[in-house]
Design an enzyme around this catalytic site. Structure first.
Site, PDB file in Angstrom:
ATOM      1  N   ILE A 251       2.406  18.277  43.322  1.00  0.00           N
ATOM      2  CA  ILE A 251       1.339  17.331  43.002  1.00  0.00           C
ATOM      3  C   ILE A 251       1.469  16.779  41.583  1.00  0.00           C
ATOM      4  O   ILE A 251       0.969  15.696  41.294  1.00  0.00           O
ATOM      5  CB  ILE A 251      -0.037  17.978  43.223  1.00  0.00           C
ATOM      6  CG1 ILE A 251      -0.162  18.438  44.676  1.00  0.00           C
ATOM      7  CG2 ILE A 251      -1.163  17.023  42.884  1.00  0.00           C
ATOM      8  CD1 ILE A 251       0.118  17.357  45.695  1.00  0.00           C
TER       9      ILE A 251
ATOM     10  N   GLU B 196       4.280  17.598  33.215  1.00  0.00           N
ATOM     11  CA  GLU B 196       3.087  17.325  32.412  1.00  0.00           C
ATOM     12  C   GLU B 196       2.873  18.317  31.265  1.00  0.00           C
ATOM     13  O   GLU B 196       1.732  18.618  30.893  1.00  0.00           O
ATOM     14  CB  GLU B 196       1.841  17.261  33.303  1.00  0.00           C
ATOM     15  CG  GLU B 196       1.969  16.235  34.413  1.00  0.00           C
ATOM     16  CD  GLU B 196       0.743  16.147  35.304  1.00  0.00           C
ATOM     17  OE1 GLU B 196      -0.333  16.656  34.914  1.00  0.00           O
ATOM     18  OE2 GLU B 196       0.851  15.585  36.402  1.00  0.00           O
TER      19      GLU B 196
ATOM     20  N   ASP C 190      -3.629   9.674  40.821  1.00  0.00           N
ATOM     21  CA  ASP C 190      -4.499  10.700  41.400  1.00  0.00           C
ATOM     22  C   ASP C 190      -5.952  10.248  41.440  1.00  0.00           C
ATOM     23  O   ASP C 190      -6.487   9.751  40.450  1.00  0.00           O
ATOM     24  CB  ASP C 190      -4.420  11.988  40.576  1.00  0.00           C
ATOM     25  CG  ASP C 190      -3.097  12.705  40.737  1.00  0.00           C
ATOM     26  OD1 ASP C 190      -2.442  12.498  41.759  1.00  0.00           O
ATOM     27  OD2 ASP C 190      -2.727  13.483  39.837  1.00  0.00           O
TER      28      ASP C 190
ATOM     29  N   GLU D 149     -16.360  12.914  45.319  1.00  0.00           N
ATOM     30  CA  GLU D 149     -17.488  13.471  44.577  1.00  0.00           C
ATOM     31  C   GLU D 149     -18.304  12.386  43.876  1.00  0.00           C
ATOM     32  O   GLU D 149     -19.448  12.619  43.483  1.00  0.00           O
ATOM     33  CB  GLU D 149     -17.030  14.490  43.549  1.00  0.00           C
ATOM     34  CG  GLU D 149     -16.399  13.878  42.307  1.00  0.00           C
ATOM     35  CD  GLU D 149     -15.770  14.930  41.398  1.00  0.00           C
ATOM     36  OE1 GLU D 149     -15.998  14.858  40.196  1.00  0.00           O
ATOM     37  OE2 GLU D 149     -15.057  15.804  41.920  1.00  0.00           O
TER      38      GLU D 149
ATOM     39  N   HIS E 120      -3.549  11.413  45.167  1.00  0.00           N
ATOM     40  CA  HIS E 120      -3.857  12.795  45.533  1.00  0.00           C
ATOM     41  C   HIS E 120      -5.355  13.005  45.498  1.00  0.00           C
ATOM     42  O   HIS E 120      -6.048  12.512  44.611  1.00  0.00           O
ATOM     43  CB  HIS E 120      -3.188  13.780  44.569  1.00  0.00           C
ATOM     44  CG  HIS E 120      -3.627  15.199  44.796  1.00  0.00           C
ATOM     45  ND1 HIS E 120      -3.289  15.889  45.934  1.00  0.00           N
ATOM     46  CD2 HIS E 120      -4.397  16.042  44.057  1.00  0.00           C
ATOM     47  CE1 HIS E 120      -3.820  17.104  45.879  1.00  0.00           C
ATOM     48  NE2 HIS E 120      -4.500  17.217  44.756  1.00  0.00           N
TER      49      HIS E 120
ATOM     50  N   HIS F 164      -5.037  27.656  43.973  1.00  0.00           N
ATOM     51  CA  HIS F 164      -6.102  28.268  43.192  1.00  0.00           C
ATOM     52  C   HIS F 164      -6.168  29.774  43.403  1.00  0.00           C
ATOM     53  O   HIS F 164      -6.961  30.455  42.759  1.00  0.00           O
ATOM     54  CB  HIS F 164      -7.449  27.639  43.554  1.00  0.00           C
ATOM     55  CG  HIS F 164      -7.496  26.171  43.269  1.00  0.00           C
ATOM     56  ND1 HIS F 164      -7.197  25.221  44.231  1.00  0.00           N
ATOM     57  CD2 HIS F 164      -7.760  25.486  42.136  1.00  0.00           C
ATOM     58  CE1 HIS F 164      -7.304  24.024  43.698  1.00  0.00           C
ATOM     59  NE2 HIS F 164      -7.638  24.145  42.438  1.00  0.00           N
TER      60      HIS F 164
ATOM     61  N   CYS G 183      -2.530  21.296  45.259  1.00  0.00           N
ATOM     62  CA  CYS G 183      -2.915  20.689  43.995  1.00  0.00           C
ATOM     63  C   CYS G 183      -1.841  21.004  42.961  1.00  0.00           C
ATOM     64  O   CYS G 183      -0.791  21.569  43.292  1.00  0.00           O
ATOM     65  CB  CYS G 183      -4.289  21.227  43.558  1.00  0.00           C
ATOM     66  SG  CYS G 183      -5.150  20.164  42.378  1.00  0.00           S
TER      67      CYS G 183
END
Length: 760
Positions: free
Chosen positions: A436, A489, A604, A610, A646, A699, A731
């Protein structure tokens, strides 16, 4: 006198003490007793701050080791069946939230529970799981212990509970053949026990949160409120708390409930107050949520004073409370820690500690204190001065937005016409594998960034260090035989903050941390002016990474809706306007990336879902401008440039048409925790472009095995034509370690090979 309170307080500590204690505990570096001591220190400090600020009540029950919804599950003795063999403890809580390390594949009986966003915030909660044989029995004493702890320190406490209907509504049925509402009688019985135990502790008021009342509930849910609260009445006084939107549409329903007061979010819906005063019983207290718990801007106390003074005078027989609009969980902790802000900029903001003072000051002014009234007037001066600041609204930005047309705001060809260009250019195999975007952020990376920020590392040394990390990440991916690579990143502290630092119009902070979930904290920037792009932001790093390999390297951008959604927005212009400003900046970045030889660019948008307004009737207007902003950001892409996006923690069913309207060539989505259930959205809707459903949960520390990931891919292939199917994690891998990352990606690539053979 006006009573003062807040709906909740940040639990991470001024310097993220809870985060660091949790992570040390998970690594086995401290004992449970030491972890509990750290939590106690934070709680007591929070209570002291509330008392010192003069609040009438100190809020108790808002502290959570991981998540307040998960706390509620343990309080009710309601945990997933796969965890019930464990003795109920803190480790049970963490096992539900994070999965059990060493449990093997993701399908084991210790898999983590699903996690999703708390309404339209960037806070994540652990989703309750309901089955038809569930029992509820008060089993977790944390709430009662903390009430007694606060009382022993001399505090007047107001416990907070998630209401039973909100708790039930937010959970998922594990078996779709039954209706979870059938569990309500047993759930209400457990809540009666909780309230009775709270009464025995000498508590007068309980704040019971039912934020689902702000939604547009169907009658089958609304009809449950009256009998539920008839059953719950009689133990302690109940303050029914609503927030995130207005409840004017259900005030008649609310007015029939056996409660003793109602909290209104007047920041999001100030117009509901007059209807509430006309509708609700005169004996009820009304809590006025006028201090914004979700943003960092100072309240215009002088305005609120002028608005509320006649209300309190006209309804002098009614008791009013003053408080925050919602929990201050969504606010940074303390503005005074920000030593680098200019005096002018600092005068615009209020963090959680300062919001306590706003509550106190406004209440004193409403009580007739002339000194406080004068202080409110002076407090509001910076608020109004900023609105006249010429730097805030730039003419050239407004002109560029005004010049947008249908032709220059979208890509020139449809996906069906672009795909052949991309296949010819990229020559990817069936079921392409990728990640990702982010790779593990080691201590060395963080120290390098910190040293550069503090001037202890020269720019050329910093650049060399980041290039070395990029080279390492490229080598690792090639060794794993991934098809589409990323640069990792390493230069980014956060997927939004990095762009906020490189775009003009944002103010970043050093200590403005807000909890996202568990120990995960984010530091949202603040949109203070019109947004523009002074220079390319990602091109140098992406171009360097591409120079190291013959495989395609994705350029990585954060989309306009997510940058907006994960920052504190302006309150003087619309969110749509800010999103379009950001989109124009990203459009220029996309153009520079492709000109630099980057053939795949990921934009992304995990915050798309949300960002939906609380009211369903307002969804389409939001989705229209959100889609427009995304398409504008990609509008400069050539046909052969493949645009990815994403999304994570998204329930796609209600927005699937808008997701399709984004027109990204490839969408990667979080699906593994839900066991690919989120792909049900694509069962009815024929998504026309390419999809990468996540095949493992990043996660959790678990390393899923090949068989588990292969099974998920087989499920996905039944819904998505394999010619348009990608293979990727849920993710980014920023929070994981290299050892588990290598192992998981190795298994992921192997799973893709297995399915390629089957399809061949």
């Amino acid at each position: 006198m006006v009573t003062t309170h807040i709906l909740g307080f940040p639990r991470i500590g001024e310097h993220r003490e809870l985060k660091f204690a949790l992570e040390r505990y998970w690594r086995g570096e401290i004992s449970q007793q030491e972890l509990e001591s750290a939590g106690q220190t934070i709680r007591r400090h929070n209570w002291t701050k509330q008392k010192e600020s003069g609040l009438g009540y100190v809020t108790v029950g808002d502290f959570a080791w991981y998540d307040h919804v998960l706390n509620t599950s343990l309080l009710l003795g309601h945990i997933p069946a796969r965890h019930r063999s464990q003795t109920l403890s803190l480790d049970t809580l963490f096992s539900i939230a994070r999965g059990k390390e060493g449990s093997g594949c993701g399908c084991s009986n210790r898999a983590a529970s699903d996690m999703t966003k708390w309404f339209n915030t960037n806070y994540h909660y652990i989703v309750p799981e309901f089955s038809q044989d569930d029992k509820f029995e008060v089993s977790w004493t944390q709430l009662f212990d903390e009430i007694q702890e606060a009382q022993s320190l001399g505090h007047q406490v107001k416990p907070v509970l998630i209401g039973p209907l909100t708790y039930l509504y937010l959970g998922n049925e594990t078996d779709k053949s039954f209706d979870k509402k059938a569990l309500l009688p047993a759930l209400v019985d457990a809540y009666r026990v909780i309230l009775e135990r709270i009464k025995q502790l000498g508590v007068d008021w309980v704040q019971i949160d039912e934020p689902i009342l702000a939604l547009e509930l169907d009658e089958s849910w609304l009809d449950l409120f009256k009998p539920t609260y008839e059953s719950l009445s009689g133990s302690v006084k109940l303050l029914l708390a609503t927030y995130f939107s207005g409840v004017g549409h259900v005030l008649e329903t609310i007015g029939e409930l056996k409660v003793d007061g109602l909290h209104l979010d007047l920041v999001t819906a100030p117009q509901q107050l007059s209807d509430a005063l006309a509708t609700l019983p005169a004996s009820w207290i009304i809590s006025l949520g006028v201090i914004n718990g979700r943003n960092v801007w100072k309240a215009d106390l002088d305005k609120w004073l002028s608005v509320l003074t006649p209300v309190l005078n006209d309804f002098s027989e009614r008791e009013f409370w003053i408080g925050s609009s919602c929990s201050l969980l969504h606010s940074p902790v303390d503005l005074t820690l920000e030593k680098t802000l200019s005096v002018e900029t600092g005068s615009w903001f209020a963090f959680a500690y300062q919001k306590l003072e706003e509550v106190r000051l406004l209440s004193e002014a409403l009580d007739g204190n002339e000194k406080a009234q004068k202080a409110c007037e002076e407090y509001s001066i910076p608020v109004r001065q900023r609105q006249k600041n010429v730097r805030v609204n730039k003419k050239e930005v407004a002109e560029r937005i005004a010049g947008l047309t249908a032709a220059n705001s979208v890509r020139k060809l449809d996906y069906s016409d672009r795909v052949s260009y991309q296949q010819e250019e990229l020559k990817l195999p069936l079921l392409p594998t990728t990640t990702i975007g982010s790779f593990p952020q080691t201590d060395d990376i963080r120290k390098t960034r910190s040293a550069f920020r503090q001037g202890r590392l020269a720019e050329n040394e910093y650049k060399t260090a980041i290039q070395q990390e990029i080279a390492r990440t490229i080598r690792e991916q090639e060794a794993l035989d991934l098809d589409v690579l990323v640069h990792g990143e390493a230069e980014r502290n956060d997927m939004v903050e990095y762009f906020a630092e490189n775009l003009s119009g944002f103010q970043t902070t050093k200590f403005g941390w807000v909890q996202s979930y568990g120990s995960r904290c984010v530091k949202p920037a603040i949109v203070v002016e019109d947004v523009t792009r002074p220079a390319p932001m990602t091109v140098e790093w992406s171009q360097y990474a591409q120079s190291l390999t013959k495989r395609p390297v994705k350029g990585m951008l954060t989309g306009p809706v997510t940058i907006l959604g994960w920052t504190f927005p302006r309150e003087d212009v619309s969110r749509e306007t800010v999103a379009l400003q950001i989109a124009l900046a990203l459009k220029d970045e996309v153009d520079d990336l492709q000109k630099a030889g980057i053939g795949i660019i990921q934009i992304d948008e995990p915050a798309l879902r949300e960002g939906l307004p609380i009211k369903q009737t307002e969804h389409q207007a939001y989705l229209d401008w959100a889609v427009r902003a995304f398409r504008l950001s990609a509008a400069s892409a050539w046909p052969e440039t493949q645009i990815h996006t994403h999304m994570c923690y998204s329930e796609f069913n209600e927005i699937i048409e808008s997701v399709s309207a984004l027109d990204a060539d490839v969408i990667t989505i979080e699906t593994s925790r839900s066991n690919m259930a989120l792909l049900d959205a694509f069962r009815e809707f024929r998504y026309p472009n390419e999809i990468g459903p996540g095949v493992y949960d990043i996660h959790s520390p678990n390393v899923p095995d090949v068989e588990w990931m292969t099974s998920l891919l087989r499920k996905a292939a039944k819904l998505i034509p394999h010619q348009r199917l990608w293979v990727n994690p849920d993710c980014g891998l920023k929070t994981r370690g290299w050892t588990e990352t290598r192992a998981a990606l190795k298994n992921m690539v192997a799973a893709a090979r297995v399915l390629r053979k089957e399809l061949a």
